[in-house]
Write a protein that holds these residues in place. Sequence first.
Motif, short mmCIF file in Angstrom:
data_model
loop_
_atom_site.label_atom_id
_atom_site.label_comp_id
_atom_site.label_asym_id
_atom_site.label_seq_id
_atom_site.Cartn_x
_atom_site.Cartn_y
_atom_site.Cartn_z
N LYS A 23 1.07 -1.51 0.15
CA LYS A 23 -0.15 -0.39 -0.07
C LYS A 23 1.03 0.77 -0.18
O LYS A 23 0.34 2.26 -0.37
CB LYS A 23 -0.93 -0.25 1.30
CG LYS A 23 -1.87 -0.81 1.31
CD LYS A 23 -3.41 -0.63 2.45
CE LYS A 23 -4.51 -2.20 1.98
NZ LYS A 23 -5.30 -1.65 3.22
N ALA A 75 0.99 4.15 -2.70
CA ALA A 75 0.64 5.55 -2.52
C ALA A 75 0.66 6.57 -2.65
O ALA A 75 0.51 7.90 -3.48
CB ALA A 75 0.05 5.81 -0.52
N ASP A 82 -8.54 5.22 -6.93
CA ASP A 82 -9.69 5.24 -5.42
C ASP A 82 -11.34 4.43 -6.01
O ASP A 82 -11.51 4.38 -7.25
CB ASP A 82 -9.53 5.92 -5.02
CG ASP A 82 -9.73 7.07 -6.03
OD1 ASP A 82 -10.77 7.73 -6.73
OD2 ASP A 82 -10.10 8.54 -5.60
N ASP A 83 -12.07 4.72 -5.05
CA ASP A 83 -13.07 4.56 -5.07
C ASP A 83 -14.03 4.56 -6.33
O ASP A 83 -15.46 4.83 -6.75
CB ASP A 83 -14.24 4.28 -3.77
CG ASP A 83 -13.45 2.86 -3.57
OD1 ASP A 83 -12.80 1.46 -4.02
OD2 ASP A 83 -14.00 2.71 -1.77
N SER A 100 -10.12 -1.16 -2.45
CA SER A 100 -8.79 0.13 -3.04
C SER A 100 -8.21 -0.68 -1.76
O SER A 100 -7.90 -1.27 -0.88
CB SER A 100 -10.04 0.86 -2.78
OG SER A 100 -10.13 1.18 -1.19
N GLU A 147 -8.03 2.03 0.39
CA GLU A 147 -8.00 2.25 1.82
C GLU A 147 -8.77 0.49 2.09
O GLU A 147 -8.76 0.65 3.58
CB GLU A 147 -9.10 3.02 1.38
CG GLU A 147 -8.61 4.44 1.59
CD GLU A 147 -7.92 4.67 -0.33
OE1 GLU A 147 -8.80 4.36 -1.12
OE2 GLU A 147 -7.11 5.24 -0.40
N SER A 148 -9.22 -0.53 1.29
CA SER A 148 -9.96 -1.56 2.23
C SER A 148 -8.69 -1.92 3.13
O SER A 148 -7.86 -1.89 2.95
CB SER A 148 -10.06 -2.42 0.98
OG SER A 148 -11.30 -2.23 0.22
N ASN A 149 -9.92 -2.75 3.85
CA ASN A 149 -8.70 -3.41 4.99
C ASN A 149 -9.12 -4.56 5.28
O ASN A 149 -10.35 -4.74 6.15
CB ASN A 149 -8.95 -2.43 6.39
CG ASN A 149 -7.86 -3.81 7.34
OD1 ASN A 149 -7.17 -4.69 6.32
ND2 ASN A 149 -7.32 -3.65 8.55
#
Length: 280
Positions: free
Chosen positions: A104, A108, A119-120, A273, A275-277
């Motif tokens: 990530k 980034a 991104d989304d 994305s 940001e997903s986890n």
Amino acid sequence: DELRLIESYAPIYETLEGHKIEDQALHWLGRKLAAWQVTTVYPIAMQIGQSGLDSDERRELTELIYSYLVRRAICGLTTKNLNKLFQSLSIEFKTKGPSVAVFKDFFATRLGNSARFPDDIEFRRGVLTGNAYAISPRPRLVDILWELELASKTRLSEHEERPDGLWVEHVLPQSWDADWPLIDGSTADSLSLDETTTTRNAKLHTLGNLTLLSPGLNISSGNKSFELKKQKFRENTGLFLNKWFQDYDQWTEDEIEERGEALAELSVSIWGSLESNSLP
């Protein structure tokens, strides 16, 4: 030394090629890379295979790699520099060790068109407005639609293997004619290339208008009216992607956009994305 190195990596290579399934995450990734014809990821996969990461982090890393490829394809971004990009990521993994955090952090800082991880917001826009039919080679688009099919199923549904030879079908056909009038009743033969027809043609190739059919059903459906297509779908296909159409009496730009919105929601849940986890 070279032979010992090859010997140590051979089981991982066999896993990626589908001959071994001891490592479920790498076996799955290998089948996806084969469908997408992207072997430039193999060095990264080899590093993951020898990393000693636990199964959850290995799974998240492989899913992020797949998400990266799918998101860029749907957003219409180039794949020309992937070999250099994954070489750079491989160097990061060699220096810092493979991990979700390193992956990530690496992406980034890659913000240009040739490397960024969409991104989304960009991804949703790609689903709704992008020319998905231009994604090539064709097995990539079939894979995307099949993942959407799987995500459309409920927990109570039968989960079957993907049938061989599925074709991509335009529900609103590419050559729309008298059987597919615009909302005001105009047909393709009576129109010049104005804003209305341009809007319709732009919607034609979006994911909201695409589905999967067997070759025979695809040929049989052709440019037929929506009512006839809906009947053929009802009688000859059990895919959840095709159940959608049974609730509609017409198929216009509005219906395409509505289905596109639903597929965009599914897409964000399937292909995560940065940001997903998903780690516990």
